[in-house]
Design a protein around this motif. Structure first.
Motif, mmCIF file in Angstrom:
data_model
loop_
_atom_site.group_PDB
_atom_site.id
_atom_site.type_symbol
_atom_site.label_atom_id
_atom_site.label_comp_id
_atom_site.label_asym_id
_atom_site.label_seq_id
_atom_site.Cartn_x
_atom_site.Cartn_y
_atom_site.Cartn_z
ATOM 1 N N HIS A 185 -30.383 9.639 -32.126
ATOM 2 C CA HIS A 185 -29.006 9.802 -32.587
ATOM 3 C C HIS A 185 -28.103 10.307 -31.462
ATOM 4 N N TYR A 188 -27.297 7.677 -28.848
ATOM 5 C CA TYR A 188 -26.389 6.699 -29.449
ATOM 6 C C TYR A 188 -24.969 7.255 -29.531
ATOM 7 N N TRP A 191 -23.182 7.580 -26.227
ATOM 8 C CA TRP A 191 -22.806 6.240 -25.781
ATOM 9 C C TRP A 191 -21.550 5.762 -26.522
ATOM 10 N N PHE B 350 -28.578 4.138 -36.857
ATOM 11 C CA PHE B 350 -27.573 4.225 -35.807
ATOM 12 C C PHE B 350 -27.359 2.881 -35.128
ATOM 13 N N GLY B 351 -28.386 2.041 -35.151
ATOM 14 C CA GLY B 351 -28.214 0.670 -34.634
ATOM 15 C C GLY B 351 -27.163 -0.065 -35.456
ATOM 16 N N GLY B 354 -23.847 1.234 -34.789
ATOM 17 C CA GLY B 354 -23.381 0.760 -33.487
ATOM 18 C C GLY B 354 -22.772 -0.628 -33.569
#
Lengths: 217, 373
Positions: A185, A188, A191, B350-351, B354
């Motif tokens: 997490h 991510y 980023w 989280f993918g 994203g």
């Protein structure tokens, strides 16, 4: 005009990277210690021995790093101080919590503009510091058993008696996975913020500097 | 007399003592073996051997009351069958066991009277050995002897004793009767009689050598051996099984039996992956062993189940796995499977976030400063 702000002081960056290195090494060696998947044919090898030596060595590094970071909460700048990690203690903090949460869940166009940690990240770090503390205590309690008359055993005996040996082992194991989940997490989000805020979030943990537009504050 | 004292100081067992034991039917070899095993078990220097032999000879035998509550008589069995080499002859004959439900000849009122007599005559001077845990639920009705509850008996007998030795895991920590859900409210002797001096000798069963050695220590020094935070004598529980294990070299090398009877198991590799609880258990099994030092579980090819640790039935299970099951999940769900699930779920969540965030353009900051190259 964009300003350069020195946000993360060197002890913050240094302990951050020590934590990263130790968590990777501790997880890899820890998974092997918990479930040794390699079986080696030569009796004169020392695979488990080395795994444990490295695990214990990095455990000390990690513990010192966490303690230094916790101490820095009382000496560092406003972004590093303990107050930054309890956003729920102030009205403004609550506004930031709700604002950041709404942005993350696509309910709001822009996240609240902050220089240091955003409120949700700060809350996550508070939780992670607690996990780190439990991990260090349970780890040294298990480690200390090699010498029941030693320093570690005398300090951690109450913990062992209270939660039982196997209970601590299970806790130590589960927290590793929670920390791995947090790491996914964390990378991510850093980023994402780097892209969305365009203030150099990712590079700031190497350099310490962020690009801040004062009119947005 | 002076010669004998000199010999004792040098760790030699005086000739007179050996001859006296020979007349009692115990060969000098057996008696010397007994004294050296006791000296070694207690981790005393070998020069103490003469002193131990002398102490066993001395006229200071304490009366003993042996009580059994929620137990299986396994500890009595272990002790009666101990012949290290002839511990029975040396210790049991020597001690004055005034009350022991399994071996006493008296029964009923006679037995109760013998117990009461010892308690009154030797108030504050007798030793109590307790086997089995003590039930407390419903006023302690789950174990009564002579119309009195175990709890009352224990408080009365242990309360005015010189010291109490809790033998076996049940008396020491509650053991199997106290395992969840503990329907009888079974507790250890320490908990049942908080004020008493209690030394714990856990194990399922206890190792008779440790009990004999504790008694020898008592005879030699007039007090019970030094104990740790759980009330266990340090000479017997001061080291982890794992740290004295004969298979330890295989552990450090990385050689593990994966199943019973596989190639690694047949070669005597480490039983870590078969759930051995040696790394969690403090006991002197690897050095003292059981049954005249013949063998012990790990030597016989089975992992340690941690029987001498507190609440072992609840905390050391499953016996054939390294970690306990995670409460609230299925029996077969291991901590690692759940953990991997947590990590994977985080990555997926989280993918997805994203992807959504990448498609979202309305939240770009500093767009006024953007310059296309």
């Amino acid at each position: 005009m964009l300003q350069l702000r020195y946000v993360w002081e060197w002890p913050v960056r240094l302990t951050h990277w020590f934590n990263v290195i130790s968590l990777i090494v501790l997880s890899v060696t820890g998974i092997y210690i918990g479930d040794p998947m390699l079986s080696v044919p030569q009796t004169d090898s020392f695979v488990m021995g080395w795994m444990r030596v490295v695990h214990f060595g990095f455990a000390y590094l990690f513990a010192v790093s966490v303690v230094v970071r916790l101490l820095w909460m009382f000496f560092g700048n406003s972004h590093a101080r303990w107050k930054a990690f309890v956003p729920w203690a102030s009205k403004e903090g609550w506004r930031n919590i709700i604002g950041t949460f709404s942005w993350y869940t696509f309910l709001r166009k822009k996240p609240p503009y902050v220089v240091g940690h955003n409120a949700l990240a700060a809350m996550a770090y508070s939780l992670v510091f607690i996990l780190f503390a439990v991990q260090i205590v349970s780890g040294f309690a298990l480690y200390g058993q090699y010498d029941p008359n030693g320093l570690w055993a005398s300090v951690t005996a109450p913990v062992l008696n209270l939660f039982s040996n196997q209970g601590l082992r299970l806790t130590h194991h589960m927290i590793m996975w929670l920390v791995i989940g947090f790491a996914i997490h964390h990378v991510y989000s850093a980023w994402l913020m780097d892209i969305k805020e365009k203030n150099g979030t990712l590079s700031s943990i190497f350099s310490g500097y962020k690009f801040i537009d004062p009119k947005d504050l | 007399m002076q010669k004998q004292e000199k010999q004792v100081q040098d760790g030699v067992i005086p000739e007179e003592i050996l001859q006296r034991w020979e007349t009692r039917g115990i060969s000098r070899r057996d008696f010397m073996k007994f004294c050296s095993v006791m000296t070694a078990t207690l981790a005393l220097p070998i020069t103490m051997m003469g002193k131990i032999a002398e102490a066993i000879e001395g006229d200071n035998r304490p009366p003993v009351i042996w009580m059994e509550f929620l137990g299986c008589t396994g500890d009595t069995e272990a002790f009666l069958r101990a012949n290290q080499p002839t511990a029975i002859d040396i210790i049991l004959d020597y001690l004055s066991i005034d009350y022991h439900e399994t071996i006493m000849a008296a029964a009923g009122h006679q037995a109760e009277a013998a117990k009461r007599q010892t308690m009154e005559k030797y108030k504050g001077k007798y030793l109590v050995i307790v086997e089995g845990s003590i039930p407390t639920a419903e006023g302690g009705i789950h174990c009564t002897i002579g119309g009195n509850s175990a709890l009352n008996i224990a408080r009365e007998v242990c309360g005015s004793a010189l010291a109490t030795i809790a033998v076996g895991s049940c008396a020491s920590f509650g053991g199997i009767p106290a395992a969840a859900p503990n329907p009888t409210g079974a507790i250890s002797v320490t908990k049942a009689v908080p004020g008493a001096t209690v030394m714990n000798l856990p194990g399922c069963p206890l190792n008779a050598t440790n009990l004999t050695a504790s008694i020898v220590h008592f005879l030699t020094f007039g007090k019970l051996p030094a104990t740790d935070s759980l009330g266990r004598p340090k000479f017997a529980y001061g080291k982890r099984i794992h740290d004295n294990c004969e298979r330890r070299a295989h552990f450090d090398a990385g050689q593990y039996a994966e199943g019973f009877g596989d190639a690694g198991h047949r070669q005597g590799w480490c039983l870590y992956k078969l759930g051995c609880k040696g790394p969690e258990t403090f006991h002197n099994c690897p050095t003292v062993r059981y049954n005249e030092g013949t063998s012990w579980p790990v030597q016989a090819g089975h992992g340690c189940i941690g029987c001498s640790e507190p609440q072992f039935w609840d905390t050391m299970t499953p016996f054939y796995k390294r970690l306990p099951n995670v409460p609230g999940f299925g029996v077969e769900a291991t901590a690692d499977k759940i953990g991997l699930g947590i990590a994977a779920a985080t990555a997926v969540a989280f993918g997805a976030h994203g992807v959504a965030s990448a498609l979202r353009k309305d939240d770009d900051m500093e767009s006024d400063l953007l310059k296309e190259d």
